[in-house]
Design an enzyme around this catalytic site. Structure first.
Site, mmCIF file in Angstrom:
data_model
loop_
_atom_site.group_PDB
_atom_site.id
_atom_site.type_symbol
_atom_site.label_atom_id
_atom_site.label_comp_id
_atom_site.label_asym_id
_atom_site.label_seq_id
_atom_site.Cartn_x
_atom_site.Cartn_y
_atom_site.Cartn_z
ATOM 1 N N ASP A 96 0.873 -1.170 0.000
ATOM 2 C CA ASP A 96 0.000 0.000 0.000
ATOM 3 C C ASP A 96 0.912 1.221 0.000
ATOM 4 O O ASP A 96 1.813 1.318 0.836
ATOM 5 C CB ASP A 96 -0.874 -0.012 1.267
ATOM 6 N N ASP A 197 -2.939 4.879 -2.306
ATOM 7 C CA ASP A 197 -3.971 5.451 -1.451
ATOM 8 C C ASP A 197 -4.363 6.864 -1.917
ATOM 9 O O ASP A 197 -3.485 7.687 -2.208
ATOM 10 C CB ASP A 197 -3.378 5.526 -0.034
ATOM 11 N N GLU A 249 -6.416 4.167 -5.637
ATOM 12 C CA GLU A 249 -7.682 4.441 -4.961
ATOM 13 C C GLU A 249 -8.033 5.880 -5.316
ATOM 14 O O GLU A 249 -7.302 6.812 -4.965
ATOM 15 C CB GLU A 249 -7.538 4.294 -3.449
ATOM 16 N N HIS A 318 -11.298 -2.692 3.384
ATOM 17 C CA HIS A 318 -11.200 -2.379 4.817
ATOM 18 C C HIS A 318 -11.921 -1.083 5.189
ATOM 19 O O HIS A 318 -11.916 -0.713 6.358
ATOM 20 C CB HIS A 318 -9.724 -2.286 5.200
ATOM 21 N N ASP A 319 -12.454 -0.367 4.203
ATOM 22 C CA ASP A 319 -13.151 0.894 4.488
ATOM 23 C C ASP A 319 -14.664 0.769 4.362
ATOM 24 O O ASP A 319 -15.373 1.764 4.525
ATOM 25 C CB ASP A 319 -12.701 1.981 3.494
#
Ligand code: NOJ
Length: 536
Positions: A96, A197, A249, A318-319
């Site tokens: 990430d 990210d 993302e 995970h969000d």
């Protein structure tokens, strides 16, 4: 070689995957011990949520050192071993890459706040206004202001996310050089690429006031600006030297923006995570009453399938709350879990599976706010309390939306703490339903969600049409979604009934798979039935 077009990618949230040393926190040796599980599932790559040193205000998305491993998770040697052991099983590792901000505990920030060169301008600093107001009117992603006063420097710094996540300033050329160096550090160790990210927020064009909005005032000053594309092209030059892969993302991304980010001739990203399909149930009312409208969801999927030659396919990360209670039905847990698996593994694009999705894990069953860890949920709670929103309503809103829904420990078996840890207590509560939702049970059950994922992953591997075939929608109603994948003379139809009532569809064909036991297909779908037909 575009390996990512044939691979299934699996996301690991390291804190919650597998603990190996009994401290209640997942770690890298724990991940290594579970690689066989991922190989069995047919995974081609793992996206690891951040494993760097971090004070964990946002569980690793606040990085304090880009070139090391959080001691809670292990060491650089453990990471090297993970890369190697994964490779032995034909699995690549993606890190990430969180480069919009660092933790305020990062050495760069410590030096910047003391005006030590060359770090002085690594972050966005501003003095505030003579009338005592903040430098501008922007509001952040976690329900707070975007500015925090720093006594050491005597100025405010910008943070679009939590207070301890200071935004990096790409107007300062050294910042990009540092990031390139970070990329090389991990690529040299053998990682295959990065999940980037909030990558479309990097460049802030000015710190002027934004147009007032209900949320995210100031957005027009940093969302998908041309300079961000320029930064991505520069990073890509480093990545290309290693033939590395990137998925961005990208918040609030439209198909046009996504095309610009992913077009091969522009040399930026390989694919992006868009959010539109995840927002079909995101109107305020859904916080009070679940309100998922399948037709809007199908239309959104169709739009993205048509408008981009290739992209990510996902329903969980995970969000986000878990997908079964959200897009399927807890009452038809097994059927709808398999139906959602069918959707993810048969649309055109690269499927991403989030840990626990392959066994149908559902939202947490916590009893109150004090059991939550998520910084966003805690901020929302504080904000709603300040507005005197009654506790019951507050809990209702938070329990529906909290990111902790997806962060509870992985449910491996029905032993203590679901086999996640030997500690008395895991870092975040284990869902009490682990007695009947766990991998060990599902391995022994040929009809389980786990075995369905495995089977479809295998089918996808065997049938090129399911990976590379084009997409054509056939039926899209308020509960039925039927589409065709076609490659040369080969053609496969997928029919999905997103409801607890039987439905009829016009398609026929040779039955390849159904999540019910049946011999042939006459156009009638059972509740939450998914069928895959070979067109003859
Ligand atoms: C997106 C990540 O997925 C999320 O978990 C994090 O809180 C924010 N970016 C800030 O890094």
């Amino acid at each position: 070689m575009e390996w990512w077009k044939d691979a299934i990618i699996y996301q690991i949230y390291p804190r919650s995957f597998q603990d190996s040393n009994g401290d209640g926190i997942g770690d890298i040796p724990g991940i290594i011990s579970r690689l066989d599980h991922l190989q069995e599932l047919g995974v081609g790559a793992i996206w690891l949520s951040p494993v760097y040193p971090s004070p964990n205000d946002d569980n690793g998305y606040d990085i304090s050192d880009y070139k090391n491993i959080n001691p809670e998770y292990g060491t650089l040697e453990d990471m090297d071993r993970l890369i190697l052991e994964a490779k032995r099983r034909g699995i690549r590792i993606l890190m990430d890459l969180v480069i919009n901000h660092t933790s305020t505990k990062h050495a760069w920030f410590e030096k910047s706040r003391r005006r030590i060169e060359p770090y002085t301008d690594y972050y966005y600093w501003a003095p505030g206004n003579p009338d005592g107001t903040l430098p501008n009117n922007w509001t952040g992603f976690f329900g707070e202001d975007c500015w925090q006063w720093d006594d050491v420097r005597g100025e405010y710094y910008l943070h679009l996310f939590a207070r301890t996540q200071a935004d990096l300033n790409y107007h300062c050329p050294q910042v990009l050089d540092e990031v390139k160096d970070v990329l090389r550090f991990w690529l040299d160790r053998g990682v295959a690429g990065f999940r980037c990210d909030v990558i479309n927020l990097l460049w802030k064009d000015s710190l002027a006031d934004g147009e007032k909005r209900l949320a995210l005032t100031g957005l027009e000053h940093y969302l998908s600006l041309p300079e961000t594309h320029g930064i991505l092209r520069q990073l890509r030059k480093v990545l290309d030297g290693y033939r590395a892969f990137t998925v961005g993302e990208t918040v609030f991304v439209t198909p046009e923006m996504a095309r610009d980010l992913c077009a091969e001739d522009r040399g930026e990203l390989n694919m992006v995570f868009s959010f539109e399909h995840m927002e079909c149930d995101q109107r305020f009312i859904k916080w009070l009453k679940r309100d998922f409208r399948p037709k809007a969801f199908f239309e959104c999927l169709i739009k993205w399938q048509k408008e981009l030659p290739w992209n990510t396919i996902y329903l969980e990360n995970h969000d986000q709350p878990r997908s079964i209670p959200r897009f399927g039905s807890n009452s038809w847990w097994r059927e709808s879990g398999k139906l959602l698996a069918t959707l993810v593994l048969t649309l055109r694009g690269t499927p991403f599976i989030y840990q626990g999705q392959e066994i149908g894990m559902v939202d947490f069953d916590f009893d109150g706010v004090d059991q939550l860890d998520d910084v966003e949920s805690r901020n929302v709670n504080r904000l709603l309390s300040a507005y005197h929103v009654p506790e019951g309503l507050r809990w209702r809103i938070i329990s529906r939306t909290s990111r902790d829904n997806a962060r509870t420990p992985m449910q491996w078996d029905d032993g203590p703490n679901a086999g996640f840890t030997t500690a008395d207590k895991a870092w975040l509560g284990v869902n009490r339903n682990f007695h009947f939702i766990n991998l060990a049970d599902q391995e022994n059950d040929p009809d389980s969600i786990w075995n369905w994922y495995k089977d479809l992953a295998k089918l996808r591997g065997e049938r090129e049409v399911l990976r590379r075939g084009d997409f054509l929608w056939l039926e899209c109603t308020h509960r039925v979604f039927v589409y065709r994948r076609r490659l040369g003379a080969e053609s496969v139809t997928v029919a999905l009934n997103f409801s607890g009532r039987p439905a009829r569809v016009g398609s026929r064909g040779r039955l390849l798979r159904s999540n019910y036991h049946r011999d042939g297909f006459d156009g009638r779908l059972q509740p939450w039935e998914a069928v895959i037909l070979e067109d003859v």
